[in-house]
Design a protein around this motif. Structure first.
Motif, PDB file in Angstrom:
ATOM      1  N   ASN A  91      -2.426  75.371 -44.876  1.00 36.47           N
ATOM      2  CA  ASN A  91      -1.748  74.870 -43.682  1.00 36.47           C
ATOM      3  C   ASN A  91      -0.790  73.725 -43.983  1.00 36.47           C
ATOM      4  OD1 ASN A  91      -1.315  74.994 -40.843  1.00 36.47           O
ATOM      5  ND2 ASN A  91      -2.471  73.098 -40.671  1.00 36.47           N
ATOM      6  N   GLU A  92      -1.223  72.778 -44.814  1.00 37.93           N
ATOM      7  CA  GLU A  92      -0.331  71.677 -45.165  1.00 37.93           C
ATOM      8  C   GLU A  92      -0.817  70.993 -46.434  1.00 37.93           C
ATOM      9  OE1 GLU A  92       1.953  68.089 -42.912  1.00 37.93           O
ATOM     10  OE2 GLU A  92      -0.186  68.231 -42.490  1.00 37.93           O
ATOM     11  N   ILE A  93       0.128  70.737 -47.313  1.00 40.64           N
ATOM     12  CA  ILE A  93      -0.101  69.864 -48.463  1.00 40.64           C
ATOM     13  C   ILE A  93       0.906  68.733 -48.339  1.00 40.64           C
ATOM     14  CG2 ILE A  93      -0.129  69.615 -50.970  1.00 40.64           C
ATOM     15  CD1 ILE A  93      -0.749  72.600 -51.175  1.00 40.64           C
ATOM     16  N   TYR A  94       0.399  67.511 -48.334  1.00 39.62           N
ATOM     17  CA  TYR A  94       1.273  66.351 -48.191  1.00 39.62           C
ATOM     18  C   TYR A  94       2.189  66.215 -49.404  1.00 39.62           C
ATOM     19  CZ  TYR A  94      -2.127  65.250 -44.574  1.00 39.62           C
ATOM     20  OH  TYR A  94      -2.952  65.317 -43.481  1.00 39.62           O
ATOM     21  N   SER A  95       3.399  65.750 -49.173  1.00 38.17           N
ATOM     22  CA  SER A  95       4.390  65.600 -50.246  1.00 38.17           C
ATOM     23  C   SER A  95       3.877  64.733 -51.385  1.00 38.17           C
ATOM     24  CB  SER A  95       5.678  64.994 -49.689  1.00 38.17           C
ATOM     25  OG  SER A  95       6.243  65.834 -48.726  1.00 38.17           O
ATOM     26  N   PHE A  96       3.108  63.699 -51.064  1.00 33.01           N
ATOM     27  CA  PHE A  96       2.629  62.778 -52.094  1.00 33.01           C
ATOM     28  C   PHE A  96       1.435  63.317 -52.871  1.00 33.01           C
ATOM     29  CE2 PHE A  96       0.513  61.586 -48.122  1.00 33.01           C
ATOM     30  CZ  PHE A  96      -0.824  61.632 -48.492  1.00 33.01           C
ATOM     31  N   ASN A  97       0.843  64.435 -52.435  1.00 33.42           N
ATOM     32  CA  ASN A  97      -0.344  64.980 -53.094  1.00 33.42           C
ATOM     33  C   ASN A  97       0.090  65.921 -54.226  1.00 33.42           C
ATOM     34  OD1 ASN A  97      -2.808  66.063 -53.846  1.00 33.42           O
ATOM     35  ND2 ASN A  97      -3.568  66.210 -51.746  1.00 33.42           N
ATOM     36  N   THR A  98       0.552  65.318 -55.299  1.00 34.20           N
ATOM     37  CA  THR A  98       1.104  66.099 -56.414  1.00 34.20           C
ATOM     38  C   THR A  98       0.052  66.985 -57.071  1.00 34.20           C
ATOM     39  OG1 THR A  98       0.796  64.213 -57.885  1.00 34.20           O
ATOM     40  CG2 THR A  98       2.973  64.478 -56.882  1.00 34.20           C
ATOM     41  N   VAL A 135       3.732  79.264 -52.629  1.00 36.40           N
ATOM     42  CA  VAL A 135       5.076  78.690 -52.516  1.00 36.40           C
ATOM     43  C   VAL A 135       5.227  78.064 -51.129  1.00 36.40           C
ATOM     44  CG1 VAL A 135       6.157  80.242 -54.194  1.00 36.40           C
ATOM     45  CG2 VAL A 135       6.066  80.898 -51.796  1.00 36.40           C
ATOM     46  N   PRO A 136       6.010  76.975 -51.048  1.00 30.16           N
ATOM     47  CA  PRO A 136       6.256  76.394 -49.722  1.00 30.16           C
ATOM     48  C   PRO A 136       6.963  77.412 -48.839  1.00 30.16           C
ATOM     49  CG  PRO A 136       7.034  74.933 -51.472  1.00 30.16           C
ATOM     50  CD  PRO A 136       6.669  76.236 -52.111  1.00 30.16           C
ATOM     51  N   CYS A 137       6.493  77.539 -47.593  1.00 23.92           N
ATOM     52  CA  CYS A 137       7.111  78.516 -46.682  1.00 23.92           C
ATOM     53  C   CYS A 137       7.618  77.858 -45.409  1.00 23.92           C
ATOM     54  CB  CYS A 137       6.145  79.643 -46.365  1.00 23.92           C
ATOM     55  SG  CYS A 137       4.653  79.138 -45.502  1.00 23.92           S
ATOM     56  N   ALA A 138       7.218  76.608 -45.170  1.00 25.89           N
ATOM     57  CA  ALA A 138       7.696  75.887 -43.985  1.00 25.89           C
ATOM     58  C   ALA A 138       7.491  74.401 -44.214  1.00 25.89           C
ATOM     59  CB  ALA A 138       6.940  76.335 -42.727  1.00 25.89           C
ATOM     60  N   ARG A 139       8.434  73.618 -43.751  1.00 28.90           N
ATOM     61  CA  ARG A 139       8.293  72.162 -43.812  1.00 28.90           C
ATOM     62  C   ARG A 139       7.334  71.708 -42.722  1.00 28.90           C
ATOM     63  NH1 ARG A 139       8.791  70.421 -48.137  1.00 28.90           N
ATOM     64  NH2 ARG A 139       8.712  68.349 -47.292  1.00 28.90           N
ATOM     65  N   THR A 140       6.570  70.675 -42.998  1.00 33.63           N
ATOM     66  CA  THR A 140       5.717  70.032 -42.001  1.00 33.63           C
ATOM     67  C   THR A 140       6.163  68.573 -41.941  1.00 33.63           C
ATOM     68  OG1 THR A 140       4.014  69.406 -43.601  1.00 33.63           O
ATOM     69  CG2 THR A 140       3.790  71.581 -42.550  1.00 33.63           C
ATOM     70  N   PRO A 141       5.711  67.822 -40.959  1.00 34.19           N
ATOM     71  CA  PRO A 141       6.152  66.425 -40.859  1.00 34.19           C
ATOM     72  C   PRO A 141       5.880  65.593 -42.126  1.00 34.19           C
ATOM     73  CG  PRO A 141       5.098  67.079 -38.831  1.00 34.19           C
ATOM     74  CD  PRO A 141       4.905  68.222 -39.795  1.00 34.19           C
ATOM     75  N   ARG A 142       4.795  65.921 -42.859  1.00 36.95           N
ATOM     76  CA  ARG A 142       4.456  65.115 -44.039  1.00 36.95           C
ATOM     77  C   ARG A 142       4.429  65.896 -45.340  1.00 36.95           C
ATOM     78  NH1 ARG A 142      -0.787  62.000 -42.009  1.00 36.95           N
ATOM     79  NH2 ARG A 142      -1.270  64.049 -41.200  1.00 36.95           N
ATOM     80  N   ARG A 160       2.322  79.534 -48.787  1.00 36.82           N
ATOM     81  CA  ARG A 160       1.931  80.938 -48.648  1.00 36.82           C
ATOM     82  C   ARG A 160       1.806  81.559 -50.020  1.00 36.82           C
ATOM     83  NH1 ARG A 160       4.646  85.657 -49.061  1.00 36.82           N
ATOM     84  NH2 ARG A 160       3.868  87.401 -47.837  1.00 36.82           N
ATOM     85  N   CYS A 161       0.861  82.485 -50.144  1.00 31.39           N
ATOM     86  CA  CYS A 161       0.715  83.230 -51.398  1.00 31.39           C
ATOM     87  C   CYS A 161       0.491  84.700 -51.085  1.00 31.39           C
ATOM     88  CB  CYS A 161      -0.454  82.698 -52.213  1.00 31.39           C
ATOM     89  SG  CYS A 161      -0.644  83.518 -53.813  1.00 31.39           S
ATOM     90  N   PRO A 162       1.403  85.575 -51.508  1.00 32.89           N
ATOM     91  CA  PRO A 162       1.152  87.007 -51.357  1.00 32.89           C
ATOM     92  C   PRO A 162       0.060  87.420 -52.349  1.00 32.89           C
ATOM     93  CG  PRO A 162       3.221  86.628 -52.504  1.00 32.89           C
ATOM     94  CD  PRO A 162       2.686  85.287 -52.140  1.00 32.89           C
ATOM     95  N   LEU A 163      -0.819  88.306 -51.922  1.00 33.06           N
ATOM     96  CA  LEU A 163      -1.944  88.703 -52.783  1.00 33.06           C
ATOM     97  C   LEU A 163      -1.792  90.084 -53.388  1.00 33.06           C
ATOM     98  CD1 LEU A 163      -4.886  87.325 -50.623  1.00 33.06           C
ATOM     99  CD2 LEU A 163      -3.901  86.325 -52.686  1.00 33.06           C
ATOM    100  N   ASP A 164      -0.728  90.805 -53.056  1.00 30.57           N
ATOM    101  CA  ASP A 164      -0.571  92.143 -53.630  1.00 30.57           C
ATOM    102  C   ASP A 164       0.335  92.135 -54.816  1.00 30.57           C
ATOM    103  OD1 ASP A 164       1.488  91.454 -51.931  1.00 30.57           O
ATOM    104  OD2 ASP A 164       1.466  93.326 -50.814  1.00 30.57           O
TER     105      ASP A 164
END
Length: 165
Positions: A130-137, A149-156, A161-165
């Protein structure tokens, strides 16, 4: 049943030293994880410590949405000890390594990889974080290293998303 029509296993063995165990009614040992400011910043983006009612509410929510597991590590005496928690559900894959001394040792990577395989076996076509903060390297590196891979920007930060096929 957290995921309709799917029976959650009691134990998912990852390897000889690491397993996932279905969460039961006891979770008091996890409270220190959610009172540590560094852990809280990575998980919630703030340092407000949890109390037992808040922790119970969080675990209840996670159990209602997916398969909630303790991440357990084999101790030198051969028993398994909880060191974190993780939840598998199509819309999120929250993971916490509560023992700070064990972070950066591949436990998170092995755990997420095992749950990706479980999702594939269940016929899921994709997983999200759902969200990984930018600072959480560290979290970004973990998930990106497994094909998220990032699929949408969030406020922080970003949703992944990861395709599994």
């Amino acid at each position: 049943m957290p995921i309709p029509g799917i029976q959650q296993p009691d134990i998912l063995t990852i390897d000889t030293t690491l397993r996932l165990k279905k969460v039961g009614n006891r979770f008091d040992f996890a409270l220190p994880w959610y009172q540590d400011p560094e852990t809280l910043m990575l998980v919630d983006g703030k340092t407000d410590p949890y109390d037992m009612p808040h922790l119970a509410e969080m675990y209840r929510y996670l159990e209602q949405h997916g398969e909630l597991y303790w991440i357990e590590l084999r101790t030198p005496d051969g028993t398994f000890e909880p060191v974190g928690d993780v939840t598998l559900w199509p819309e999120d894959l929250p993971i916490v390594i509560g023992r700070k001394d064990l972070r950066g040792q591949g436990i998170g990577r092995r755990t997420v990889a095992a749950l990706m395989e479980r999702a594939r076996c269940l016929g899921w076509r994709e997983l999200y974080v759902n969200e990984i903060y930018s600072f959480n390297t560290a979290s970004r590196a973990l998930f990106e290293g497994l094909g998220f891979v990032p699929c949408a920007r969030t406020p922080r930060g970003a949703r992944y998303r990861c395709p599994l096929d």
